[in-house]
Design an enzyme around this catalytic site. Structure first.
Site, PDB file in Angstrom:
ATOM      1  N   ALA A  67      39.718  41.480  47.351  1.00 39.72           N
ATOM      2  CA  ALA A  67      39.788  42.757  46.638  1.00 39.72           C
ATOM      3  C   ALA A  67      38.527  42.964  45.817  1.00 39.72           C
ATOM      4  O   ALA A  67      37.822  42.009  45.471  1.00 39.72           O
ATOM      5  CB  ALA A  67      41.016  42.789  45.730  1.00 39.72           C
ATOM      6  N   ASP A  68      38.273  44.222  45.506  1.00 39.45           N
ATOM      7  CA  ASP A  68      37.176  44.582  44.624  1.00 39.45           C
ATOM      8  C   ASP A  68      37.621  45.807  43.833  1.00 39.45           C
ATOM      9  O   ASP A  68      38.166  46.751  44.417  1.00 39.45           O
ATOM     10  CB  ASP A  68      35.906  44.894  45.424  1.00 39.45           C
ATOM     11  CG  ASP A  68      34.685  44.935  44.536  1.00 39.45           C
ATOM     12  OD1 ASP A  68      34.200  43.852  44.165  1.00 39.45           O
ATOM     13  OD2 ASP A  68      34.223  46.040  44.203  1.00 39.45           O
ATOM     14  N   THR A  69      37.416  45.787  42.529  1.00 41.29           N
ATOM     15  CA  THR A  69      37.858  46.880  41.671  1.00 41.29           C
ATOM     16  C   THR A  69      36.676  47.480  40.930  1.00 41.29           C
ATOM     17  O   THR A  69      35.803  46.752  40.447  1.00 41.29           O
ATOM     18  CB  THR A  69      38.900  46.375  40.641  1.00 41.29           C
ATOM     19  OG1 THR A  69      40.010  45.831  41.344  1.00 41.29           O
ATOM     20  CG2 THR A  69      39.377  47.497  39.732  1.00 41.29           C
TER      21      THR A  69
END
Length: 184
Positions: A67-69
Site C-alpha cells: 500500500a501507499d498513502t
C-alpha cells in the site's frame, strides 16, 4: 502472507484483522511521473512495491499486500514533511479546508494482481498559528503524509469532518483489503 510495508499502522491493522503477516518492506523509486495525478501515483507505487516483493524467490507461494498513502489538496501531493517549517506550511494549507487521503493497495497472489485506490475526504477546522506550532512541536506530524496522523492524540483534534473510510486515513482501508483478499 507478506505485507510489503514497515508502517506500524498498517502492520497493526493487518494483525488486528487476524492476518499472520511477514513484514518485507519494498525499496522502490517513489518519484512521481510527469502529469501523474496523486491517485495514479499511489496505485502505481503500491503495485511496484507488491511486484518487487512478489518477485523474490521466497514469496512465490505467498500473498503479497502493498500500500501507499498520500494526502492531496488542489491535486497536489503532500508527502511526509522534511522539517518543522514544511510541516507548518502543510498544516496551514489544510487549515479550514477539505483534502483527500488516497491509499493505493495492490495484492498479488499466484500471479493474479488486484489493485484499487480508496479515497477519503477530510475537512480540517480552521487552525491558528499557535495550534499548528504546538502540534508540530509535539513531533507527531513529522513521519506522516500531510503532516498529521488522524489516529494521534493531536491529529484527532484537527479534523472537523470525514467522508469515507477512517482507516484509509490511518493508512490502510482494511475492510476493503479484507474483501479484496476474500475475492482472490
Amino acid at each position: 502472507m507478506i505485507l510489503a510495508s514497515q508502517s506500524p499502522r498498517r502492520i497493526e491493522l493487518m494483525r488486528e484483522a487476524g492476518y499472520d503477516i511477514q513484514i518485507v518492506p519494498a525499496d522502490i523509486d517513489e518519484t512521481p511521473r510527469a502529469g501523474e495525478s496523486p491517485f495514479e501515483l499511489v496505485e502505481r507505487l503500491a503495485c511496484a512495491k507488491a511486484t518487487a516483493i512478489a518477485a523474490l524467490p521466497f514469496a512465490a507461494s505467498q500473498i503479497v499486500v502493498a500500500a501507499d498513502t498520500i494526502v492531496a489538496i488542489d491535486n497536489k501531493k503532500l508527502g511526509k514533511p522534511h522539517d518543522t517549517d514544511e510541516a507548518c506550511a502543510m498544516l496551514r494549507d489544510l487549515s479550514g479546508r477539505t483534502h483527500q487521503v488516497a491509499t493505493g493497495v495492490c495484492i498479488i497472489s499466484e500471479g493474479t494482481r488486484r489493485s484499487f485506490v480508496e479515497v477519503t475526504d477530510v475537512t480540517f477546522y480552521e487552525l491558528s498559528d499557535a495550534e499548528i506550532e504546538a502540534y508540530v512541536a509535539s513531533g507527531e506530524p513529522m513521519d506522516k503524509a500531510g503532516a498529521y496522523g488522524i489516529q494521534g492524540v493531536g491529529g484527532r483534534m484537527l479534523v472537523r469532518a470525514i467522508n469515507g473510510d477512517f482507516y484509509n486515513v490511518v493508512g490502510l482501508p482494511i475492510a476493503h483489503v479484507k474483501r479484496a483478499l476474500g475475492a482472490l
